[in-house]
Design a protein around this motif. Structure first.
Motif, short mmCIF file in Angstrom:
data_model
loop_
_atom_site.label_atom_id
_atom_site.label_comp_id
_atom_site.label_asym_id
_atom_site.label_seq_id
_atom_site.Cartn_x
_atom_site.Cartn_y
_atom_site.Cartn_z
N HIS A 1 -33.63 -8.78 -3.50
CA HIS A 1 -33.01 -8.36 -4.77
C HIS A 1 -32.93 -6.83 -4.84
O HIS A 1 -31.88 -6.27 -5.19
N GLU A 2 -34.03 -6.16 -4.51
CA GLU A 2 -34.09 -4.69 -4.62
C GLU A 2 -33.23 -4.02 -3.56
O GLU A 2 -32.58 -3.01 -3.84
N CYS B 1 -33.69 -9.10 -13.95
CA CYS B 1 -33.48 -7.72 -13.51
C CYS B 1 -33.65 -6.79 -14.70
O CYS B 1 -33.14 -7.08 -15.79
N LEU B 2 -34.35 -5.68 -14.48
CA LEU B 2 -34.53 -4.70 -15.57
C LEU B 2 -33.19 -4.13 -16.02
O LEU B 2 -33.09 -3.64 -17.14
N GLN C 1 -31.28 2.02 -9.98
CA GLN C 1 -31.41 1.63 -11.38
C GLN C 1 -31.81 2.80 -12.29
O GLN C 1 -31.65 2.72 -13.51
N HIS D 1 -29.72 -3.81 -4.66
CA HIS D 1 -29.44 -2.69 -5.57
C HIS D 1 -29.01 -1.45 -4.81
O HIS D 1 -28.10 -0.73 -5.23
CO CO Z 1 -32.84 -5.69 -10.39
#
Ligand code: CO
Ligand code: QAP
Length: 182
Positions: free
Chosen positions: A152-153, A110-111, A50, A156
């Motif tokens: 979730h991470e 999510c950021l 990210q 990514h």
């Molecule tokens: Co995220």
């Protein structure tokens, strides 16, 4: 140092992260910056992907869930000035999930997709193996929101976003909304 966060539909979010070869000074600096970036954006988890660093590194700080919250209330007299959430900074380098059990749906955000939330099905209990910020191996059993956040991470790091699990219809509606707001 606060790093800029890539936002969907940036194609770089689809990059597959490479293994960290050695947890050296550079990696530790990156971890520090990732924590700073996550806290500054009020996040509970952030993957290196990210912040456009395509290495297998995740930072996380998930506030306590129901049971821990009760524990703090019981100790109110002695812990009066403490906030209702405890800090639990966790860092995962080269993580792998070795056990997953019990599917449930949770609301996720999510950021990299700010302002958007959706119900996603995940495992509710997992075991994860990784290196910590000092390069030491650890095994962690995680449940509920922490388990969801880890899945979730780790997604990514494989170039997967939570919205990839939604129907094509919902994905298109989200994309239209983002394009409109620009
Ligand atoms: Co995220
Ligand atoms: C992943 O996400 C996660 O839309 C971490 O405007 C989140 O920290 C896993 C955030 C929920 C499981 C459940 C999102 C901040 C933070 C936003 C985050 C926003 C501001 C998301």
């Amino acid at each position: 140092m606060i790093l800029p966060i890539l936002k969907f539909p940036d194609k770089r979010l689809q990059t597959k992260a490479a293994k960290v070869e050695a947890v050296d000074d550079n990696i530790q600096k990156m971890i520090k910056n990732m924590f700073e970036t996550m806290y500054a954006s009020d996040g509970i988890g952030l993957a290196a992907t990210q912040v456009d660093q395509h290495l297998q590194i995740v930072v996380m700080d998930v506030p306590d869930s129901g049971e821990d919250y009760q524990f703090i209330l019981k100790n109110r007299n002695t812990e009066n000035s403490k906030p209702l959430t405890k800090k639990h900074p966790l860092c995962f380098i080269n993580p792998t999930i070795t056990k997953k059990e019990g599917k449930e749906t949770h609301s996720e955000g999510c950021l990299s997709v700010p302002g958007y939330y959706a119900e996603i099905e995940r495992f509710n209990h997992i075991v994860v193996e990784a290196l910590d910020e000092n390069g030491k191996t650890f095994t962690l059993e995680a449940h509920n929101l922490l388990a969801v956040c880890i899945q979730h991470e780790l997604d990514h790091l494989k170039g997967i976003l939570f919205i990839d699990y939604l129907s094509k219809f919902k994905q298109k509606r989200l994309l239209d909304k983002i394009k409109k707001s620009k």
